[in-house]
Design a protein around this motif. Structure first.
Motif, PDB file in Angstrom:
ATOM      1  N   ARG A  13       0.810  -1.220   0.000  1.00  0.00           N
ATOM      2  CA  ARG A  13       0.000   0.000   0.000  1.00  0.00           C
ATOM      3  C   ARG A  13       0.838   1.263   0.000  1.00  0.00           C
ATOM      4  O   ARG A  13       0.451   2.293  -0.571  1.00  0.00           O
ATOM      5  N   TYR A  14       2.020   1.220   0.633  1.00  0.00           N
ATOM      6  CA  TYR A  14       2.827   2.439   0.754  1.00  0.00           C
ATOM      7  C   TYR A  14       4.236   2.331   0.178  1.00  0.00           C
ATOM      8  O   TYR A  14       4.888   3.348  -0.053  1.00  0.00           O
ATOM      9  N   ARG A  15       4.742   1.110   0.022  1.00  0.00           N
ATOM     10  CA  ARG A  15       6.101   0.889  -0.480  1.00  0.00           C
ATOM     11  C   ARG A  15       7.158   1.541   0.401  1.00  0.00           C
ATOM     12  O   ARG A  15       8.197   2.012  -0.089  1.00  0.00           O
ATOM     13  N   THR A  16       6.897   1.583   1.661  1.00  0.00           N
ATOM     14  CA  THR A  16       7.849   2.103   2.631  1.00  0.00           C
ATOM     15  C   THR A  16       7.513   1.518   3.997  1.00  0.00           C
ATOM     16  O   THR A  16       6.333   1.337   4.306  1.00  0.00           O
ATOM     17  N   PRO A  17       8.516   1.210   4.813  1.00  0.00           N
ATOM     18  CA  PRO A  17       8.226   0.706   6.160  1.00  0.00           C
ATOM     19  C   PRO A  17       7.854   1.799   7.148  1.00  0.00           C
ATOM     20  O   PRO A  17       7.459   1.504   8.276  1.00  0.00           O
ATOM     21  N   ALA A  18       7.959   3.050   6.750  1.00  0.00           N
ATOM     22  CA  ALA A  18       7.731   4.154   7.685  1.00  0.00           C
ATOM     23  C   ALA A  18       6.321   4.115   8.251  1.00  0.00           C
ATOM     24  O   ALA A  18       5.346   3.940   7.517  1.00  0.00           O
ATOM     25  N   ASP A  19       6.231   4.284   9.567  1.00  0.00           N
ATOM     26  CA  ASP A  19       4.957   4.439  10.278  1.00  0.00           C
ATOM     27  C   ASP A  19       4.087   3.190  10.297  1.00  0.00           C
ATOM     28  O   ASP A  19       2.902   3.256  10.635  1.00  0.00           O
ATOM     29  N   ALA A  20       4.623   2.048   9.934  1.00  0.00           N
ATOM     30  CA  ALA A  20       3.817   0.827   9.915  1.00  0.00           C
ATOM     31  C   ALA A  20       3.366   0.448  11.320  1.00  0.00           C
ATOM     32  O   ALA A  20       4.087   0.668  12.292  1.00  0.00           O
ATOM     33  N   PRO A  21       2.165  -0.111  11.459  1.00  0.00           N
ATOM     34  CA  PRO A  21       1.710  -0.564  12.778  1.00  0.00           C
ATOM     35  C   PRO A  21       2.625  -1.644  13.332  1.00  0.00           C
ATOM     36  O   PRO A  21       3.270  -2.386  12.585  1.00  0.00           O
ATOM     37  N   THR A  22       2.644  -1.738  14.629  1.00  0.00           N
ATOM     38  CA  THR A  22       3.437  -2.772  15.287  1.00  0.00           C
ATOM     39  C   THR A  22       2.569  -3.985  15.557  1.00  0.00           C
ATOM     40  O   THR A  22       1.367  -4.006  15.262  1.00  0.00           O
ATOM     41  N   GLU A  23       3.177  -5.014  16.137  1.00  0.00           N
ATOM     42  CA  GLU A  23       2.429  -6.224  16.465  1.00  0.00           C
ATOM     43  C   GLU A  23       1.349  -5.962  17.508  1.00  0.00           C
ATOM     44  O   GLU A  23       0.446  -6.790  17.696  1.00  0.00           O
ATOM     45  N   ASP A  24       1.409  -4.822  18.181  1.00  0.00           N
ATOM     46  CA  ASP A  24       0.392  -4.491  19.172  1.00  0.00           C
ATOM     47  C   ASP A  24      -0.961  -4.212  18.529  1.00  0.00           C
ATOM     48  O   ASP A  24      -1.993  -4.237  19.197  1.00  0.00           O
ATOM     49  N   VAL A  25      -0.978  -3.933  17.227  1.00  0.00           N
ATOM     50  CA  VAL A  25      -2.213  -3.675  16.504  1.00  0.00           C
ATOM     51  C   VAL A  25      -2.623  -4.956  15.780  1.00  0.00           C
ATOM     52  O   VAL A  25      -1.892  -5.439  14.916  1.00  0.00           O
ATOM     53  N   PRO A  26      -3.760  -5.538  16.114  1.00  0.00           N
ATOM     54  CA  PRO A  26      -4.152  -6.784  15.457  1.00  0.00           C
ATOM     55  C   PRO A  26      -4.483  -6.563  13.985  1.00  0.00           C
ATOM     56  O   PRO A  26      -5.097  -5.556  13.630  1.00  0.00           O
ATOM     57  N   LEU A  27      -4.059  -7.481  13.139  1.00  0.00           N
ATOM     58  CA  LEU A  27      -4.394  -7.422  11.722  1.00  0.00           C
ATOM     59  C   LEU A  27      -5.672  -8.231  11.520  1.00  0.00           C
ATOM     60  O   LEU A  27      -5.650  -9.449  11.416  1.00  0.00           O
ATOM     61  N   THR A  28      -6.807  -7.549  11.492  1.00  0.00           N
ATOM     62  CA  THR A  28      -8.091  -8.221  11.366  1.00  0.00           C
ATOM     63  C   THR A  28      -8.376  -8.558   9.912  1.00  0.00           C
ATOM     64  O   THR A  28      -7.786  -7.984   8.983  1.00  0.00           O
ATOM     65  N   ALA A  29      -9.321  -9.465   9.707  1.00  0.00           N
ATOM     66  CA  ALA A  29      -9.697  -9.849   8.347  1.00  0.00           C
ATOM     67  C   ALA A  29     -10.267  -8.665   7.580  1.00  0.00           C
ATOM     68  O   ALA A  29     -10.036  -8.524   6.365  1.00  0.00           O
ATOM     69  N   VAL A  30     -11.015  -7.812   8.270  1.00  0.00           N
ATOM     70  CA  VAL A  30     -11.600  -6.646   7.611  1.00  0.00           C
ATOM     71  C   VAL A  30     -10.509  -5.691   7.139  1.00  0.00           C
ATOM     72  O   VAL A  30     -10.504  -5.229   5.990  1.00  0.00           O
ATOM     73  N   ILE A  31      -9.569  -5.394   8.026  1.00  0.00           N
ATOM     74  CA  ILE A  31      -8.483  -4.479   7.653  1.00  0.00           C
ATOM     75  C   ILE A  31      -7.646  -5.071   6.524  1.00  0.00           C
ATOM     76  O   ILE A  31      -7.261  -4.369   5.575  1.00  0.00           O
ATOM     77  N   GLU A  32      -7.369  -6.361   6.594  1.00  0.00           N
ATOM     78  CA  GLU A  32      -6.579  -6.987   5.537  1.00  0.00           C
ATOM     79  C   GLU A  32      -7.281  -6.861   4.188  1.00  0.00           C
ATOM     80  O   GLU A  32      -6.648  -6.557   3.167  1.00  0.00           O
ATOM     81  N   GLN A  33      -8.584  -7.081   4.156  1.00  0.00           N
ATOM     82  CA  GLN A  33      -9.321  -6.946   2.907  1.00  0.00           C
ATOM     83  C   GLN A  33      -9.257  -5.517   2.388  1.00  0.00           C
ATOM     84  O   GLN A  33      -9.082  -5.283   1.189  1.00  0.00           O
ATOM     85  N   GLN A  34      -9.362  -4.548   3.291  1.00  0.00           N
ATOM     86  CA  GLN A  34      -9.313  -3.149   2.877  1.00  0.00           C
ATOM     87  C   GLN A  34      -7.951  -2.797   2.280  1.00  0.00           C
ATOM     88  O   GLN A  34      -7.865  -2.100   1.260  1.00  0.00           O
ATOM     89  N   TYR A  35      -6.896  -3.286   2.894  1.00  0.00           N
ATOM     90  CA  TYR A  35      -5.553  -2.995   2.387  1.00  0.00           C
ATOM     91  C   TYR A  35      -5.299  -3.664   1.037  1.00  0.00           C
ATOM     92  O   TYR A  35      -4.501  -3.181   0.233  1.00  0.00           O
ATOM     93  N   ARG A  36      -5.968  -4.784   0.776  1.00  0.00           N
ATOM     94  CA  ARG A  36      -5.752  -5.518  -0.474  1.00  0.00           C
ATOM     95  C   ARG A  36      -6.630  -5.021  -1.620  1.00  0.00           C
ATOM     96  O   ARG A  36      -6.560  -5.541  -2.727  1.00  0.00           O
ATOM     97  N   HIS A  37      -7.436  -4.021  -1.361  1.00  0.00           N
ATOM     98  CA  HIS A  37      -8.308  -3.513  -2.417  1.00  0.00           C
ATOM     99  C   HIS A  37      -7.498  -3.080  -3.642  1.00  0.00           C
ATOM    100  O   HIS A  37      -6.465  -2.421  -3.528  1.00  0.00           O
ATOM    101  N   ARG A  38      -7.990  -3.445  -4.799  1.00  0.00           N
ATOM    102  CA  ARG A  38      -7.425  -2.990  -6.069  1.00  0.00           C
ATOM    103  C   ARG A  38      -8.557  -2.849  -7.077  1.00  0.00           C
ATOM    104  O   ARG A  38      -9.592  -3.507  -6.959  1.00  0.00           O
ATOM    105  N   SER A  39      -8.371  -1.991  -8.041  1.00  0.00           N
ATOM    106  CA  SER A  39      -9.364  -1.823  -9.093  1.00  0.00           C
ATOM    107  C   SER A  39      -9.236  -2.959 -10.107  1.00  0.00           C
ATOM    108  O   SER A  39      -8.130  -3.288 -10.530  1.00  0.00           O
ATOM    109  N   VAL A  40     -10.363  -3.535 -10.482  1.00  0.00           N
ATOM    110  CA  VAL A  40     -10.399  -4.638 -11.441  1.00  0.00           C
ATOM    111  C   VAL A  40     -11.153  -4.179 -12.683  1.00  0.00           C
ATOM    112  O   VAL A  40     -12.306  -3.741 -12.589  1.00  0.00           O
ATOM    113  N   ARG A  41     -10.498  -4.284 -13.839  1.00  0.00           N
ATOM    114  CA  ARG A  41     -11.116  -3.891 -15.103  1.00  0.00           C
ATOM    115  C   ARG A  41     -11.157  -5.039 -16.112  1.00  0.00           C
ATOM    116  O   ARG A  41     -11.662  -4.857 -17.212  1.00  0.00           O
ATOM    117  N   ARG A  42     -10.610  -6.178 -15.733  1.00  0.00           N
ATOM    118  CA  ARG A  42     -10.647  -7.361 -16.610  1.00  0.00           C
ATOM    119  C   ARG A  42     -11.424  -8.459 -15.903  1.00  0.00           C
ATOM    120  O   ARG A  42     -11.109  -8.819 -14.760  1.00  0.00           O
TER     121      ARG A  42
END
Length: 276
Positions: A13-42
């Motif tokens: 999403r950012y191509r940089t490690p700066a400001d990334a959340p730490t392990e203290d922040v849970p990576l939920t399924a909802v957040i993971e889906q949001q981060y993986r969003h991409r536009s599909v045209r095919r």
């Protein structure tokens, strides 16, 4: 950073490690889906069922709305001829025809005015910009829920602000009555697995996240770094020479960058929404 669950998502999403959340922040399924969003045209030649569309629209209706006014609606366009006419009118967007369905979200005050007038009350405030904005904003919030719901079902899609390139033509194709205006579309279908489009990098958070007050200097260095990162992404997509700064300039330098949308106020008025 590289050992945390956030590493790959943050990089894409950012191509940089700066400001990334730490392990203290849970990576939920909802957040993971949001981060993986991409536009599909095919899209594959595969149907999206009525049940899936109803599930997606239900998710859209579960979004927040202003004062419970509920002043948006959505038209699910399956008919190939109607999709062809819309695709042609807004600038030959062929992927609209390749998708299984086009969802056109509209600001809808036809329903609201009918309900109010049936009680004997006037509807003078329909003429004001605030109500138009509520219809547009609430439709947008609903649309984001819709695309996330579609992606959770294994589908994909792309937003179409270009619906506003020719809103009256779209209104004609869809038979929109007075007080109803097309805001955007979402083309939805089954993603083609051979589509190489990836997760497009966004501006660093240091360019968009302000703490307590707006920092007019916060974004400048980050914007320069982003210019390089987004160019790298497009190089990977075999689309060389992309410039984010040029994209901004193309939109802002003159009215031509609006692709006809400079006429929206007059077009809104033609649909009964003068937006004073």
């Amino acid at each position: 950073m590289t050992d945390t669950p956030w590493a790959a998502l943050w990089h894409d999403r950012y191509r940089t490690p700066a400001d990334a959340p730490t392990e203290d922040v849970p990576l939920t399924a909802v957040i993971e889906q949001q981060y993986r969003h991409r536009s599909v045209r095919r899209f594959l030649d595969a149907d999206v069922s009525d049940a899936e569309i109803r599930a997606i629209v239900g998710a859209a209706q579960s979004a927040s709305v202003s004062s419970n006014l509920q002043v948006w609606s959505v038209i699910a366009v399956r008919d190939p001829d109607r999709r062809h006419r819309i695709a042609t009118a807004i600038g030959n967007r062929g992927f609209i025809e390749a998708a299984s369905v086009l969802l056109v979200f509209v600001a809808d005050f036809a329903r609201a005015t009918h309900v109010v007038r049936a009680t004997g009350e006037p509807t003078e405030a329909i003429d004001y910009l605030e109500n138009t904005l509520v219809g547009f904003v609430d439709a947008g919030i609903a649309g984001q829920n819709a695309i996330l719901a579609a992606e959770s079902l294994g589908l994909g899609g792309v937003f179409l602000g270009s619906i506003r390139n020719a809103p009256l033509a779209v209104a004609d194709v869809l038979g929109l009555p007075e007080y109803v205006f097309p805001v955007f579309g979402i083309a939805i279908g089954h993603p083609d697995p051979e589509d190489t489009a990836g997760i497009k990098p966004r501006l660093p958070q240091s360019a968009v996240l302000h703490w307590d007050a707006y920092d007019v200097d916060a974004w400048e260095t980050s914007a320069d770094a982003y210019e390089e990162r987004i160019a790298e992404y497009y190089d990977e997509q075999e689309q060389h020479g992309y410039s984010w700064k040029a994209t901004l300039a193309n939109r802002l330098r003159s009215v031509e960058g609006l692709h006809g949308r400079d006429a929206i106020r007059a077009q809104l008025a033609q649909q009964g929404l003068p937006s004073n």
